[in-house]
Design an enzyme around this catalytic site. Sequence first.
Site, PDB file in Angstrom:
ATOM      1  N   ARG A  26    -107.568 -16.086 -41.674  1.00 52.22           N
ATOM      2  CA  ARG A  26    -108.780 -16.545 -41.192  1.00 52.22           C
ATOM      3  C   ARG A  26    -109.352 -17.555 -42.309  1.00 52.22           C
ATOM      4  NH1 ARG A  26    -110.691 -15.677 -45.190  1.00 52.22           N
ATOM      5  NH2 ARG A  26    -112.921 -15.963 -44.348  1.00 52.22           N
ATOM      6  N   GLY A  27    -110.381 -18.581 -41.716  1.00 48.54           N
ATOM      7  CA  GLY A  27    -110.956 -19.476 -42.527  1.00 48.54           C
ATOM      8  C   GLY A  27    -110.329 -20.757 -41.933  1.00 48.54           C
ATOM      9  N   ALA A  28    -111.259 -21.716 -41.812  1.00 48.04           N
ATOM     10  CA  ALA A  28    -110.665 -22.949 -40.904  1.00 48.04           C
ATOM     11  C   ALA A  28    -109.635 -23.678 -41.676  1.00 48.04           C
ATOM     12  CB  ALA A  28    -111.763 -23.911 -40.932  1.00 48.04           C
ATOM     13  N   ARG A  80    -107.626 -19.848 -31.075  1.00 44.89           N
ATOM     14  CA  ARG A  80    -108.963 -19.520 -31.317  1.00 44.89           C
ATOM     15  C   ARG A  80    -109.937 -20.838 -31.176  1.00 44.89           C
ATOM     16  NH1 ARG A  80    -110.233 -16.408 -36.920  1.00 44.89           N
ATOM     17  NH2 ARG A  80    -112.377 -16.231 -35.863  1.00 44.89           N
ATOM     18  N   ASP A 124    -116.541 -23.756 -40.251  1.00 47.01           N
ATOM     19  CA  ASP A 124    -115.575 -23.651 -39.253  1.00 47.01           C
ATOM     20  C   ASP A 124    -115.384 -25.143 -38.356  1.00 47.01           C
ATOM     21  OD1 ASP A 124    -113.869 -20.936 -38.938  1.00 47.01           O
ATOM     22  OD2 ASP A 124    -115.636 -20.687 -39.710  1.00 47.01           O
ATOM     23  N   ASN A 143    -120.667 -21.395 -38.981  1.00 47.02           N
ATOM     24  CA  ASN A 143    -120.125 -20.822 -39.816  1.00 47.02           C
ATOM     25  C   ASN A 143    -120.046 -19.368 -39.303  1.00 47.02           C
ATOM     26  OD1 ASN A 143    -118.552 -20.430 -42.598  1.00 47.02           O
ATOM     27  ND2 ASN A 143    -120.576 -19.538 -43.199  1.00 47.02           N
ATOM     28  N   LYS A 144    -119.706 -18.554 -40.238  1.00 44.01           N
ATOM     29  CA  LYS A 144    -119.700 -16.866 -39.693  1.00 44.01           C
ATOM     30  C   LYS A 144    -121.106 -16.523 -39.281  1.00 44.01           C
ATOM     31  CE  LYS A 144    -116.795 -15.291 -39.422  1.00 44.01           C
ATOM     32  NZ  LYS A 144    -115.942 -14.936 -38.327  1.00 44.01           N
TER      33      LYS A 144
END
Length: 344
Positions: free
Chosen positions: A47-49, A88, A236, A246-247
Amino acid sequence: MTEHIQYSPEKDALILLDQRYLPTREEWFVCKTVNDICEALVVMVVRGAPAIGVTAAYGCYLAAREVAGTPEWKPALSAKLEQIASARPTAVNLRWAVRLMQAEWAKHPEFSLDELSVYWLVKAKQVHVEDIATCEAIGRAGADLINDGDTVMTHCNAGALATAGYGTALAPIRAAVEQGKKIQVIANETRPFLQGARLTAYELHKDGIPVKVACDNACALLMQRGLVQKVIVGADRIAANGDAANKIGTFGVALLAKEFGIPFYVAAPVSTIDPETADGSLIPIEDRTPREVTHVGATQITPDGVGVFNFAFDVTPSRLIHGIITERGVLTAPYTEAIAKLFK
C-alpha cells in the site's frame, strides 16, 4: 529500506513484503499473475501510492507473460491491464503506471508479445529505481523546512514501505537527520488499519530515528501542549487545485494544525498529482470492508448487526496545506497556478 519490493528473475515473479503482518513478523507474498497483483493491492499486502505504482508496473509485465499462447493476445492483454488499473480507486499512481506502460506499447506497435514483455520488464525496473531517486529528491526539497530539535507528526505510513524506498512524508525527516539535525517523530496510530503504529514506527525504529506512537485522538492535546512543531503527511491523490486525499483522519489533523498554528505539509511525487481532477470533491473515496473496523485482528470489538463506516481516505482542502513537497521543489499557494506550471 528498499528490499520490500523485489523482482525475482529465478521465479519470474514480484516478491512483496507482506505488510499485513508487520511489525511482529516478516512474510513474503509472491505475485506471478495479474490476480496475485490485484489481491496484493486490494488486501494491502502492499500500500502507499508510489509503491502501488511500482507494483502495477511490474504487474503489466506479468500480464504480458500471462497471456503468452493466447491467439488474440492484444485484447486479452488490454483487459488484464484494465483489471490492474481498477484494483483500487483512490491512488492515482496505480492508473498512472498502467497508462505509462500502455503509452510505451503504443510507441512500439510492431513488438511481438515476447519483445513487449522484455521491454516492459526493463521499464518496470526503471520505474522502481526512479521512484527511489524521486523520494530522495523529495527529502532534499523538504529537509530545510524542518528545524533542529523539531518533533514532526505524521499520519498513516508514507515512508519507505509506501514507496520503492526512502519514503515521501518521511523523506524530509530522513534527509534532516542525515544533515545532523536531532528530529523526533510522532506517528499517529491511524485507525483502523494502524499503518502508523505498525509500519511507520517499525521502519523508523529500525532506522534508529526516535519515534513515539500516539492514538489518533491525542492529536489535539499533543499540539495544545506544544509537542508538535511540524506535520508532514503523504497523499494518494492531489487534485489540480491542491486538495489532497490521504488516509482517513488526515483532514482532522490538518484542522487541528491550523487551530494551533502548526505548518501542515503534504509530501508526494508529481505522479501523485492528478491535473485531470479539478478538486477534491471529485476524488473517489474507497469504502473498505467493515471487518477492519469491527475487529482488531481476530477479536471482534463491535456488536453483531451494528453497521460501520470504513472510508479509507479523506480530502484535506488546499487552504489548510502550508506547502506541497515534491521532487521538483515545494509548491505553495495558489496551488492551481503552481500545479499547472508543472504540467506545461
